[in-house]
Design a protein around this motif. Structure first.
Motif, PDB file in Angstrom:
ATOM      1  N   UNK A  26      -7.945  -3.694   1.020  1.00 28.31           N
ATOM      2  CA  UNK A  26      -7.347  -3.691  -0.220  1.00 28.31           C
ATOM      3  C   UNK A  26      -6.282  -3.977  -0.566  1.00 28.31           C
ATOM      4  N   UNK A  27      -5.221  -5.297  -0.375  1.00 27.11           N
ATOM      5  CA  UNK A  27      -3.713  -5.078  -1.020  1.00 27.11           C
ATOM      6  C   UNK A  27      -3.846  -3.999  -1.621  1.00 27.11           C
ATOM      7  N   UNK A  28      -2.263  -3.677  -1.812  1.00 26.07           N
ATOM      8  CA  UNK A  28      -1.835  -3.208  -2.324  1.00 26.07           C
ATOM      9  C   UNK A  28      -0.140  -3.323  -2.585  1.00 26.07           C
ATOM     10  N   UNK A  29       0.166  -3.274  -3.832  1.00 27.31           N
ATOM     11  CA  UNK A  29       1.623  -3.561  -3.871  1.00 27.31           C
ATOM     12  C   UNK A  29       2.811  -2.143  -4.228  1.00 27.31           C
ATOM     13  N   UNK A  30       2.925  -1.944  -2.827  1.00 27.08           N
ATOM     14  CA  UNK A  30       3.989  -0.105  -3.519  1.00 27.08           C
ATOM     15  C   UNK A  30       5.318  -0.277  -3.140  1.00 27.08           C
ATOM     16  N   UNK A  31       5.189  -1.297  -4.056  1.00 20.62           N
ATOM     17  CA  UNK A  31       6.657  -1.160  -4.771  1.00 20.62           C
ATOM     18  C   UNK A  31       7.926  -1.159  -3.773  1.00 20.62           C
ATOM     19  N   UNK A  32       7.318  -1.561  -2.737  1.00 19.25           N
ATOM     20  CA  UNK A  32       9.299  -1.857  -1.496  1.00 19.25           C
ATOM     21  C   UNK A  32       9.621  -2.700  -1.881  1.00 19.25           C
ATOM     22  N   UNK A  33      11.011  -3.022  -1.263  1.00 17.28           N
ATOM     23  CA  UNK A  33      12.017  -4.464  -1.323  1.00 17.28           C
ATOM     24  C   UNK A  33      12.399  -5.243   0.070  1.00 17.28           C
ATOM     25  N   UNK A  34      12.617  -6.109   0.409  1.00 20.03           N
ATOM     26  CA  UNK A  34      12.827  -6.595   1.618  1.00 20.03           C
ATOM     27  C   UNK A  34      14.397  -6.496   2.192  1.00 20.03           C
ATOM     28  N   UNK A  35      14.416  -6.530   3.338  1.00 20.27           N
ATOM     29  CA  UNK A  35      15.768  -6.156   4.113  1.00 20.27           C
ATOM     30  C   UNK A  35      16.262  -7.669   3.926  1.00 20.27           C
ATOM     31  N   UNK A  36      15.641  -8.671   3.827  1.00 21.21           N
ATOM     32  CA  UNK A  36      16.615 -10.612   3.901  1.00 21.21           C
ATOM     33  C   UNK A  36      16.510 -10.719   2.601  1.00 21.21           C
ATOM     34  N   UNK A  37      16.418  -9.721   1.497  1.00 21.60           N
ATOM     35  CA  UNK A  37      16.284 -10.495   0.026  1.00 21.60           C
ATOM     36  C   UNK A  37      17.458  -9.062  -0.542  1.00 21.60           C
ATOM     37  N   UNK A  38      17.657  -8.350  -0.392  1.00 22.87           N
ATOM     38  CA  UNK A  38      18.625  -7.259  -1.257  1.00 22.87           C
ATOM     39  C   UNK A  38      20.388  -7.677  -0.395  1.00 22.87           C
ATOM     40  N   UNK A  39      20.325  -7.991   1.559  1.00 27.20           N
ATOM     41  CA  UNK A  39      21.406  -8.005   1.575  1.00 27.20           C
ATOM     42  C   UNK A  39      21.869  -7.034   2.319  1.00 27.20           C
ATOM     43  N   UNK A  40      20.601  -6.164   2.809  1.00 25.51           N
ATOM     44  CA  UNK A  40      20.928  -5.276   4.956  1.00 25.51           C
ATOM     45  C   UNK A  40      20.546  -6.466   6.121  1.00 25.51           C
ATOM     46  N   UNK A  41      19.860  -7.378   6.120  1.00 24.15           N
ATOM     47  CA  UNK A  41      19.621  -8.520   6.818  1.00 24.15           C
ATOM     48  C   UNK A  41      20.674  -9.929   6.425  1.00 24.15           C
ATOM     49  N   UNK A  42      20.464 -10.071   4.700  1.00 29.46           N
ATOM     50  CA  UNK A  42      20.076 -11.613   4.442  1.00 29.46           C
ATOM     51  C   UNK A  42      19.766 -11.360   2.762  1.00 29.46           C
ATOM     52  N   UNK A  43      20.386 -12.624   2.272  1.00 30.35           N
ATOM     53  CA  UNK A  43      19.818 -12.904   1.312  1.00 30.35           C
ATOM     54  C   UNK A  43      18.833 -14.187   0.734  1.00 30.35           C
ATOM     55  N   UNK A  68      -3.956   0.928  -7.951  1.00 24.68           N
ATOM     56  CA  UNK A  68      -4.335  -0.130  -7.213  1.00 24.68           C
ATOM     57  C   UNK A  68      -6.003   0.237  -6.633  1.00 24.68           C
ATOM     58  N   UNK A  69      -6.081   1.220  -5.372  1.00 23.80           N
ATOM     59  CA  UNK A  69      -6.939   1.130  -4.999  1.00 23.80           C
ATOM     60  C   UNK A  69      -8.867   0.835  -5.609  1.00 23.80           C
ATOM     61  N   UNK A  70      -8.295   1.673  -6.629  1.00 17.80           N
ATOM     62  CA  UNK A  70      -9.361   2.120  -7.695  1.00 17.80           C
ATOM     63  C   UNK A  70      -9.712   0.340  -7.815  1.00 17.80           C
ATOM     64  N   UNK A  71      -8.856  -0.276  -8.674  1.00 19.36           N
ATOM     65  CA  UNK A  71      -8.817  -1.543  -9.232  1.00 19.36           C
ATOM     66  C   UNK A  71     -10.160  -3.146  -7.914  1.00 19.36           C
ATOM     67  N   UNK A  72      -9.373  -2.357  -6.921  1.00 21.75           N
ATOM     68  CA  UNK A  72      -8.659  -3.037  -5.463  1.00 21.75           C
ATOM     69  C   UNK A  72     -10.768  -2.689  -5.373  1.00 21.75           C
ATOM     70  N   UNK A 107       0.322   8.275   2.723  1.00 20.76           N
ATOM     71  CA  UNK A 107      -0.689   9.692   2.258  1.00 20.76           C
ATOM     72  C   UNK A 107      -1.213   9.179   1.287  1.00 20.76           C
ATOM     73  N   UNK A 108      -0.371   9.206  -0.056  1.00 27.25           N
ATOM     74  CA  UNK A 108      -1.045   8.362  -1.440  1.00 27.25           C
ATOM     75  C   UNK A 108      -2.729   7.640  -1.268  1.00 27.25           C
ATOM     76  N   UNK A 109      -2.599   6.893  -0.680  1.00 28.03           N
ATOM     77  CA  UNK A 109      -3.103   5.398   0.267  1.00 28.03           C
ATOM     78  C   UNK A 109      -4.447   6.301   0.550  1.00 28.03           C
ATOM     79  N   UNK A 115     -10.915   6.118   1.573  1.00 26.64           N
ATOM     80  CA  UNK A 115     -10.278   4.183   2.666  1.00 26.64           C
ATOM     81  C   UNK A 115     -10.201   5.497   4.305  1.00 26.64           C
ATOM     82  N   UNK A 116     -10.035   4.729   5.087  1.00 28.89           N
ATOM     83  CA  UNK A 116     -10.068   5.090   6.516  1.00 28.89           C
ATOM     84  C   UNK A 116      -9.147   5.138   7.121  1.00 28.89           C
TER      85      UNK A 116
END
Ligand code: SF4
Length: 312
Positions: A26-43, A68-72, A107-109, A115-116
């Motif tokens: 089940x694909x979910x979006x946990x609201x993370x960002x990415x170091x290649x977008x926020x400047x930590x590695x790149x922009x 999100x898991x319930x919907x999926x 752990x929420x998931x 969820x296994x």
């Protein structure tokens, strides 16, 4: 003529062996960002990246993992009648953040009764030792898989697409993960700008030596609202016009260099058609290309592992 018993090692069969029944991610979006977008590695991110293209309709930027898991699960159980699921942390970089926050999300998931296990999509330069320690401990109770976007074994291409990591970092992180006995997977892209068929097969040969459990192979897709879309508009000759037939041939050769022990999870990306600029394959689905690749294997007398050479 009867089909050979083995053409490629299917990820779905592997999951069935591990869990004794069919299991779905089940694909979910946990609201993370990415170091290649926020400047930590790149922009600006990798030039091909538009995260909207790999979010399913029920997944949104929200830390309410349970919803999100319930919907999926509602969606997939109607469609496939599956009882057990893996939470697939897919959007952006799912190992990027404070350890306490990452644990809370995973752990929420895992609290969800259906969820296994968890699957974490991430970058190879984004796996700290303390997180690996925690995941190793977690894997004693749950299935834990880490999937690294390595994309290619060529640093020139990695620079060209602004990945902001090297292939040597990919190798090191894959090895550190596999040493912990965590399920270790990678994602690669075929048809990246400037890559010849020889270069793609060199990627196959190099990754065939890695301690991998699974691989996802995708065609390069030029997606709207990306840096690559702009490059394509200005200099389309930089991009190879990869036809569907050519891609089937490429994938069947690529798999021939991989050992039979690596499970094959996907052959193509299925981005929403309204976001795709190029190539237009009329919404081809993974199961369709899987059948075509098996036919290609038969016709060309190839199979996964045919050209694998552990010694070289
Ligand atoms: S592809 Fe992954 S690593 Fe690259 S910008 Fe997008 S989220 Fe970040």
């Amino acid at each position: 003529m009867n089909k050979p018993r083995f053409t490629y090692h299917k990820y779905s069969q592997y999951l069935k062996r591990v869990f004794g029944e069919r299991v779905h991610k089940i694909p979910i979006n946990a609201g993370f960002t990415c170091p290649n977008r926020d400047g930590a590695k790149g922009v600006g991110g990798c030039t091909y990246c538009n995260n909207v293209s790999f979010n399913p309709f029920y997944s949104y930027d929200n830390t309410d993992i349970k919803k999100q898991l319930d919907d999926g699960i509602r969606f997939y159980s109607k469609r496939y009648g599956v009882n057990k699921y893996l939470a697939y942390f897919q959007a952006y970089t799912n190992t990027y953040g404070e350890l306490s926050h990452l644990k809370l999300m995973y752990e929420q998931a895992l609290l969800h009764p259906r969820i296994v296990g968890i699957v974490l999509g991430t970058r190879p330069d984004c796996m700290q030792d303390d997180l690996l320690d925690y995941l190793t401990e977690l894997s004693e109770r749950f299935y834990v898989s880490v999937e690294y976007g390595i994309e290619t074994a060529h640093d020139s291409t990695l620079r060209n697409i602004n990945r902001c990591h090297t292939y040597a970092e990919s190798v090191k992180t894959v090895e550190r993960t596999a040493e912990r006995n965590l399920h270790t997977g990678v994602h690669v892209i075929l048809g990246l700008p400037g890559e010849s068929e020889d270069m793609m097969m060199t990627t196959a040969k190099r990754i065939s030596k890695l301690p991998l459990n699974s691989i996802k192979i995708h065609q390069l897709q030029i997606i709207k609202q990306t840096a690559m879309a702009k490059q394509f508009k200005e200099n389309s000759e930089l991009f190879h016009n990869l036809s569907y037939e050519e891609y089937i041939d490429l994938v069947s050769k690529f798999l021939a260099y991989l050992p039979g022990s690596i499970t094959i999870e996907r052959f193509i990306s299925e981005s929403p058609p309204d976001l795709i600029i190029h190539p237009n394959w009329n919404g081809k689905r993974n199961y369709e290309i899987a059948e075509r690749i098996e036919d290609k294997f038969l016709k060309s007398n190839r199979w996964q592992g045919k050209y694998f050479n552990n010694g070289k």
